[in-house]
Design an enzyme around this catalytic site. Structure first.
Site, PDB file in Angstrom:
ATOM      1  N   ASN A  79       0.863  -1.175   0.000  1.00 54.95           N
ATOM      2  CA  ASN A  79       0.000   0.000   0.000  1.00 54.95           C
ATOM      3  C   ASN A  79       0.903   1.231   0.000  1.00 54.95           C
ATOM      4  OD1 ASN A  79      -1.847   2.002   0.416  1.00 54.95           O
ATOM      5  ND2 ASN A  79      -2.651   1.196   2.347  1.00 54.95           N
ATOM      6  N   ARG A 101      -2.698  -2.268  -3.390  1.00 52.72           N
ATOM      7  CA  ARG A 101      -3.899  -1.456  -3.184  1.00 52.72           C
ATOM      8  C   ARG A 101      -3.865  -0.296  -4.174  1.00 52.72           C
ATOM      9  NH1 ARG A 101      -5.205   3.092   1.099  1.00 52.72           N
ATOM     10  NH2 ARG A 101      -7.393   3.300   0.593  1.00 52.72           N
ATOM     11  N   HIS A 157     -13.247   2.997  -0.116  1.00 50.55           N
ATOM     12  CA  HIS A 157     -13.236   2.085   1.036  1.00 50.55           C
ATOM     13  C   HIS A 157     -13.933   0.765   0.708  1.00 50.55           C
ATOM     14  CE1 HIS A 157     -13.080   5.698   4.038  1.00 50.55           C
ATOM     15  NE2 HIS A 157     -11.850   5.247   3.795  1.00 50.55           N
ATOM     16  N   HIS A 179     -17.616   2.752   7.796  1.00 57.24           N
ATOM     17  CA  HIS A 179     -16.156   2.723   7.944  1.00 57.24           C
ATOM     18  C   HIS A 179     -15.725   4.101   8.452  1.00 57.24           C
ATOM     19  CE1 HIS A 179     -11.941   1.645   6.884  1.00 57.24           C
ATOM     20  NE2 HIS A 179     -11.863   2.968   6.912  1.00 57.24           N
ATOM     21  N   GLY A 210     -12.734   5.955   9.923  1.00 57.27           N
ATOM     22  CA  GLY A 210     -11.325   6.135  10.292  1.00 57.27           C
ATOM     23  C   GLY A 210     -11.000   7.595  10.096  1.00 57.27           C
ATOM     24  N   ARG A 230     -11.537  16.220   6.267  1.00 59.95           N
ATOM     25  CA  ARG A 230     -12.383  16.551   5.110  1.00 59.95           C
ATOM     26  C   ARG A 230     -13.770  16.967   5.578  1.00 59.95           C
ATOM     27  NH1 ARG A 230     -10.994  11.065   2.766  1.00 59.95           N
ATOM     28  NH2 ARG A 230      -8.888  11.343   1.938  1.00 59.95           N
ATOM     29  N   ARG A 235      -9.745  10.956  19.643  1.00 57.48           N
ATOM     30  CA  ARG A 235      -9.471  10.751  21.078  1.00 57.48           C
ATOM     31  C   ARG A 235      -9.257  12.089  21.777  1.00 57.48           C
ATOM     32  NH1 ARG A 235      -5.398   6.012  19.617  1.00 57.48           N
ATOM     33  NH2 ARG A 235      -5.185   7.519  17.946  1.00 57.48           N
ATOM     34  N   GLY A 245     -10.933   2.919  12.818  1.00 52.09           N
ATOM     35  CA  GLY A 245     -10.405   3.330  14.132  1.00 52.09           C
ATOM     36  C   GLY A 245     -11.479   3.874  15.053  1.00 52.09           C
ATOM     37  N   GLY A 282     -14.977   3.638  14.526  1.00 52.61           N
ATOM     38  CA  GLY A 282     -16.071   2.665  14.644  1.00 52.61           C
ATOM     39  C   GLY A 282     -15.730   1.522  15.584  1.00 52.61           C
ATOM     40  N   GLU A 294      -7.943  -4.522   5.761  1.00 48.15           N
ATOM     41  CA  GLU A 294      -7.856  -4.376   4.303  1.00 48.15           C
ATOM     42  C   GLU A 294      -6.710  -5.197   3.719  1.00 48.15           C
ATOM     43  OE1 GLU A 294      -8.537  -0.266   5.358  1.00 48.15           O
ATOM     44  OE2 GLU A 294      -9.360   0.046   3.344  1.00 48.15           O
TER      45      GLU A 294
HETATM   46  P1  ADP Z   1      -7.123   5.547   8.802  1.00 47.48           P
HETATM   47  O1  ADP Z   1      -8.306   6.004   8.019  1.00 47.48           O
HETATM   48  O2  ADP Z   1      -5.984   6.501   8.768  1.00 47.48           O
HETATM   49  O3  ADP Z   1      -6.763   4.114   8.590  1.00 47.48           O
HETATM   50  P2  ADP Z   1      -8.021   4.631  11.411  1.00 47.48           P
HETATM   51  O4  ADP Z   1      -9.032   3.656  10.913  1.00 47.48           O
HETATM   52  O5  ADP Z   1      -6.802   4.120  12.073  1.00 47.48           O
HETATM   53  O6  ADP Z   1      -7.634   5.693  10.303  1.00 47.48           O
HETATM   54  O7  ADP Z   1      -8.798   5.600  12.434  1.00 47.48           O
HETATM   55  C1  ADP Z   1      -8.204   6.717  13.003  1.00 47.48           C
HETATM   56  C2  ADP Z   1      -9.200   7.425  13.883  1.00 47.48           C
HETATM   57  O8  ADP Z   1      -9.669   6.526  14.894  1.00 47.48           O
HETATM   58  C3  ADP Z   1      -8.610   8.628  14.594  1.00 47.48           C
HETATM   59  O9  ADP Z   1      -9.484   9.722  14.512  1.00 47.48           O
HETATM   60  C4  ADP Z   1      -8.529   8.151  16.017  1.00 47.48           C
HETATM   61  O10 ADP Z   1      -8.657   9.213  16.889  1.00 47.48           O
HETATM   62  C5  ADP Z   1      -9.717   7.235  16.128  1.00 47.48           C
HETATM   63  N1  ADP Z   1      -9.610   6.374  17.307  1.00 47.48           N
HETATM   64  C6  ADP Z   1      -8.763   5.357  17.528  1.00 47.48           C
HETATM   65  N2  ADP Z   1      -8.943   4.851  18.786  1.00 47.48           N
HETATM   66  C7  ADP Z   1      -9.944   5.561  19.349  1.00 47.48           C
HETATM   67  C8  ADP Z   1     -10.597   5.538  20.627  1.00 47.48           C
HETATM   68  N3  ADP Z   1     -10.255   4.661  21.581  1.00 47.48           N
HETATM   69  N4  ADP Z   1     -11.583   6.422  20.848  1.00 47.48           N
HETATM   70  C9  ADP Z   1     -11.944   7.320  19.906  1.00 47.48           C
HETATM   71  N5  ADP Z   1     -11.358   7.394  18.704  1.00 47.48           N
HETATM   72  C10 ADP Z   1     -10.378   6.537  18.410  1.00 47.48           C
END
Ligand code: ADP
Length: 602
Positions: free
Chosen positions: A7, A82, A171, A199, A201, A232, A276, A322, A324, A380
């Site tokens: 990727n 990817r 996605h 999804h 993240g 975004r 977070r 992340g 979800g 993925e």
């Molecule tokens: P990417 O799209 O870069 O792959 P991820 O799927 O890793 O991103 O998701 C990143 C997001 O998930 C960030 O906004 C992060 O703050 C959030 N995140 C990860 N752990 C937690 C948590 N315990 N509580 C709230 N948000 C979280």
């Protein structure tokens, strides 16, 4: 099978050697800051190795041998890349050759941030490992099934065509993967489920999956549309963007940066894009952080409601990514008011739920909730490895058999009870002519079909009688009659509209039963073995018709000992493709995303 999954981002790269069946990582590397003086590479067993890499090729020249060395004696079977944008052309994973490489390059204008880096990785990896098969897996592919109504923007049609302006969705690999995991967990075939997958993240999108096919998704031509994301904006009145541009003197690039990089959770909260941190600030009374969470959750809840209406019902909502997988707060807020769709959250289960590789699926709805709410870990890399293995594994098979094509005109299947209402008590259907599928025949009986707008008379009834009434029409008939018929497998009339049938003895108003039949291939189990497919798989078929290069995607495989080999398309499609009697097709791809995934996840 061990697959190397690559990727490549603009200045970073992730590579992993993955077991296609279990998803287990044999070795992993991550390179950051490619092109800068001190690039960094991290292996699982050496987290801070040093590297100087001016470009992707230099980074890969170092990382690939190191990973292959770490994989030990095990042989790599292929490389899965990817690729973010597959445009109109790629709705399935594909073996990469010169032509595919060129096509990915041609798609750069549609994904200027992503495709160039993906392509740099492909070119470098093919040069470094020329003997191995390389496969491209596209983020857009799973959404190749979006119906025209969901695909089009209401803009000038010619301009849209000229510039590839339409909704593609992204996605897809993740939506397909978590849908497959959810189906396995619910012990139901995907073809029986209406799912909404979220999804969430840094990028975020939501997808409506109707019986295994993506029918709506929130990202559009680019990943900017839809949900609030890390940086975004998601949905925005284009007029507002124009206004900001004029008022602030921003040009197109300036607007691009504003909406893609400085908006979303970061723009709303003023506290960065990490949820977070935003949750922590909100808990301490920060108004902007609270608003960011409110807008994020409200937007998603609104989409879920809309998608439940698109699907006409809901079997499960899936949270992944992340946010979800980890944020109980977001899931709790989003799930409020979803009781009207039968989704009831178990607050205790939600509070505890963190989906991980070890515990990838957690149910957070109550036992009595009609719609399930699931937290599912996405993966993925595993999905790309599974898709790559499927294509690589099928390589040696000689698929030689041609598939005869039959054009099906509009017709009606009836229950015995309906036959008697329409043609008189005790009436038996009169066989007129045998059809190619054994035991099926056209009948002497014909009916008038009365729609909301017009009616069509002389519509042929087919025998024998069936357990459900079904009226199969073409897309043109749909508009002629004025009825909104879904594209379905024959026999699947769930949620379809009804219609009035008029016969010589009486009339019936069906409550449901009008469908446009989905393209499909009937085959016997021996044929399925020959082609390496199973009942319910979705494939592509190339048509031999006077040397024209024509491929039908999204063709459903139906296997039964009672069937003989034949592909069915409706009259509209046949006309559009200028098909003639005796035309034949050949199977060209057997890798619809969700199908192989489901097999390896079982
Ligand atoms: P990417 O799209 O870069 O792959 P991820 O799927 O890793 O991103 O998701 C990143 C997001 O998930 C960030 O906004 C992060 O703050 C959030 N995140 C990860 N752990 C937690 C948590 N315990 N509580 C709230 N948000 C979280």
């Amino acid at each position: 099978m061990l697959i190397l999954v690559l990727n490549c981002g603009s200045s970073s790269l992730r590579a992993a050697v993955v077991d296609h069946a279990s998803g287990k990582r044999v070795a992993r590397a991550r390179v950051e800051r490619i092109g800068e003086a001190g690039s960094e590479v991290a292996y699982d067993d050496d987290p801070a190795a040093k590297l100087v890499a001016k470009n992707h090729e230099e980074a890969l020249a170092e990382v690939l041998p190191a990973l292959i060395g770490r994989a030990g004696d095990a042989q790599l079977a292929g490389i899965g890349h990817r690729v973010v944008h597959g445009g109109e052309r790629f709705t399935q994973p594909v073996r990469i050759d010169e032509d595919v490489e060129r096509a990915i390059a041609e798609l750069v204008p549609l994904a200027p941030l992503h495709n160039p880096a993906n392509l740099a990785g492909i070119v470098a990896a093919r040069r470094l490992l020329p003997a191995l098969p390389h496969v491209a897996v596209f983020d857009t592919a799973f959404h190749g099934t979006l119906p025209p109504r969901a695909r089009h923007y209401a803009v000038d049609a010619e301009l849209a065509k000229k510039h590839g302006v339409r909704r593609y969705g992204f996605h897809g690999t993740s939506h397909a993967f978590v849908a497959a995991r959810a189906a396995v967990h619910l012990d139901a075939p995907l073809s029986n489920l209406r799912l909404i997958t979220c999804h969430l993240g840094n990028g975020a999108s939501v997808c409506a999956i109707e019986y295994g096919r993506s029918v709506e998704t929130s990202m559009g031509m680019t990943p900017l549309e839809g949900l609030v994301m890390g940086t975004r904006s998601g949905d925005l009145d284009v007029g507002a963007a124009l206004h900001i541009g004029r008022a602030e003197g921003l040009d197109y690039d300036g607007l691009d940066t504003l909406l893609n990089k400085k908006s979303g959770l970061a723009g709303l909260s003023g506290a960065g894009n990490d949820l977070r941190d935003i949750e922590d600030r909100a808990a301490k009374g920060d108004e902007r952080a609270r608003l960011a969470i409110h807008v994020f959750c409200h937007r998603l809840r609104k989409y879920i409601g809309a998608y439940a209406a698109v699907l006409g019902g809901l079997d499960a909502i899936v949270f992944t990514g992340g946010i979800g997988q980890n944020s109980a707060l977001v899931r709790h807020r989003v799930a409020r008011n979803l009781q009207i769709f039968g989704a009831h959250l178990d607050e205790d289960a939600n509070r505890e739920a963190r989906a991980t590789a070890e515990k990838p699926v957690i149910r957070i709805s109550t036992d009595t909730s009609r719609a399930h709410v699931l937290v599912v870990a996405t993966d993925e890399e595993h999905a790309i490895a599974a898709d790559t293995a499927k294509l690589v594994g099928g390589q040696d098979k000689v698929v030689s058999k041609r598939i005869p094509i039959a054009i099906s005109a509009r017709h009606i299947h009836l229950r015995q009870e309906t036959v008697e209402t329409l043609f008189g008590p005790g009436h038996k259907l009169t066989p007129l002519k045998d059809l190619s599928q054994p035991g099926q025949y056209a009948c002497a009986e014909m009916l008038e079909v009365v729609g909301p707008k017009r009616s069509i008379s002389g519509v042929r009834v087919l025998g024998p009688v069936r357990p459900v009434d079904q009226v199969e029409i073409s897309r043109t008939d749909e508009f002629f009659l004025g009825v909104d018929a879904p594209v379905r497998d024959s026999g699947d009339v769930r949620g379809s509209p009804g219609i009035k049938l008029v016969g010589p003895h009486g009339s019936v108003t069906l409550e449901q039963g009008v469908i446009c039949a989905r393209r499909h291939i009937h085959m016997a189990p021996e044929d399925a073995d020959h082609f390496g497919v199973s009942d319910g798989d979705v494939v592509e078929v190339a048509i031999d018709s006077e040397g024209r290069d024509l491929v039908f995607g999204d063709v459903l495989i139906r296997v039964s000992p009672k069937f003989c080999l034949e592909m069915h398309v409706d009259t509209d499609e046949a006309n559009a493709a200028e098909l003639k009697p005796k035309d034949e097709g050949a199977l060209v791809a057997t890798g619809a995303l969700a199908t192989p995934l489901r097999r390896v996840l079982r």
